[in-house]
Design a protein around this motif. Sequence first.
Motif, PDB file in Angstrom:
ATOM      1  N   ALA A 136      63.221  21.712  83.348  1.00  9.79           N
ATOM      2  CA  ALA A 136      62.172  22.231  83.787  1.00  9.79           C
ATOM      3  C   ALA A 136      61.122  21.206  84.395  1.00  9.79           C
ATOM      4  O   ALA A 136      60.562  21.445  85.268  1.00  9.79           O
ATOM      5  CB  ALA A 136      61.558  23.310  82.928  1.00  9.79           C
ATOM      6  N   GLN A 189      59.969  20.583  88.069  1.00  8.91           N
ATOM      7  CA  GLN A 189      58.438  20.513  88.579  1.00  8.91           C
ATOM      8  C   GLN A 189      58.229  19.380  89.321  1.00  8.91           C
ATOM      9  O   GLN A 189      57.326  19.454  90.404  1.00  8.91           O
ATOM     10  CB  GLN A 189      57.670  20.917  87.184  1.00  8.91           C
ATOM     11  CG  GLN A 189      56.084  20.824  87.648  1.00  8.91           C
ATOM     12  CD  GLN A 189      55.198  21.161  86.214  1.00  8.91           C
ATOM     13  OE1 GLN A 189      55.776  21.061  85.348  1.00  8.91           O
ATOM     14  NE2 GLN A 189      54.004  21.416  86.602  1.00  8.91           N
ATOM     15  N   THR A 210      62.511  25.049  91.785  1.00  7.48           N
ATOM     16  CA  THR A 210      62.683  25.864  90.562  1.00  7.48           C
ATOM     17  C   THR A 210      63.698  25.237  89.856  1.00  7.48           C
ATOM     18  O   THR A 210      64.697  24.710  90.616  1.00  7.48           O
ATOM     19  CB  THR A 210      62.943  27.472  90.854  1.00  7.48           C
ATOM     20  OG1 THR A 210      64.287  27.458  91.724  1.00  7.48           O
ATOM     21  CG2 THR A 210      61.780  27.926  91.771  1.00  7.48           C
ATOM     22  N   SER A 211      63.771  25.332  88.644  1.00  4.15           N
ATOM     23  CA  SER A 211      64.915  25.121  87.742  1.00  4.15           C
ATOM     24  C   SER A 211      66.474  25.604  88.253  1.00  4.15           C
ATOM     25  O   SER A 211      67.332  25.173  88.290  1.00  4.15           O
ATOM     26  CB  SER A 211      64.798  25.339  86.327  1.00  4.15           C
ATOM     27  OG  SER A 211      63.719  24.867  85.779  1.00  4.15           O
TER      28      SER A 211
END
Length: 297
Positions: A196, A200, A205-206
């Motif tokens: 994550a 970022q 998005t993950s």
Amino acid sequence: MPAPDAAHPVGAEVVGSHFVARQWALNSLAVRPCIHLISLTSGAAAAHGDGEVTAWSGPSLVWLPAGSADQLEIAAGARAHLLRLRADSWHRYLPPSAEAAYLDLAGVTGMLAFPVEADLAAALARSIASIAAELAAPARGASASILSAELSLCVLRFWRLFAETADGAAPGNSADILGRFRRLVEERYQQQLRVADYAQLLGVTSDRLHSLCSRALQRSPSALIQQRILQEAARRLESSSATVKQIAFALGFKDTAYFSRFFTKHTGEAPGAWRRNMAARARSGRLRPSLDFADWP
């Protein structure tokens, strides 16, 4: 210039001005697995393959991936320096600081040629000449260190040109995101960041990062991060005198026992056993297991 082999993966040659053209066959069993980096300081050169001829004029720097050409020709009167690198093993001479450059260039499949200033071509020529001298007289001491330093200079200088052109790729496309992810992992794998955190930093998005890695590389982002940490752990165990505890802390592990479990899970051997077995392999001349991630895009 003899073809490099697994035990000696680097070769170098100085090509002085001559009244006739010189040619090198690149399609033999011995030479075909080799990459060629050419510093053409003056004159002309060309690569032949698949019925096509690609020509360059100096000063320029040229990267010929393994299998990308059948013949190299240096024209009469031209001056050049040739660096021959066995594709599966030349990276052993590179320090960790050159890892990003190696990974980028290892994925290149087509010829690359850049017109450059004469000073830059001359700088690479000097490094290649130094490598040739060391290979011709390795008994003078510190040969591996000199080869590593000069090879790193060649690769990093060429990679800088390559990276500057690659920066023109459209931001946000899959290749760009994966390339930036790889560079972030290279810069920060010792910080034990989560997937994550990387997502970022990349501005995605993950889930998207996971999808891109799984589709393009058949591995999850977490597996790729772990593989990079594992590679560095193995390198330090093999080449340094640091204790297992020191290596664990340097790689961001706060618990030595957890590091040992992590390493054992992925290699089948505890860190201490790995170190002893690597030393035994080195003494017997056997190749070390491959733990790199050179198949990143």
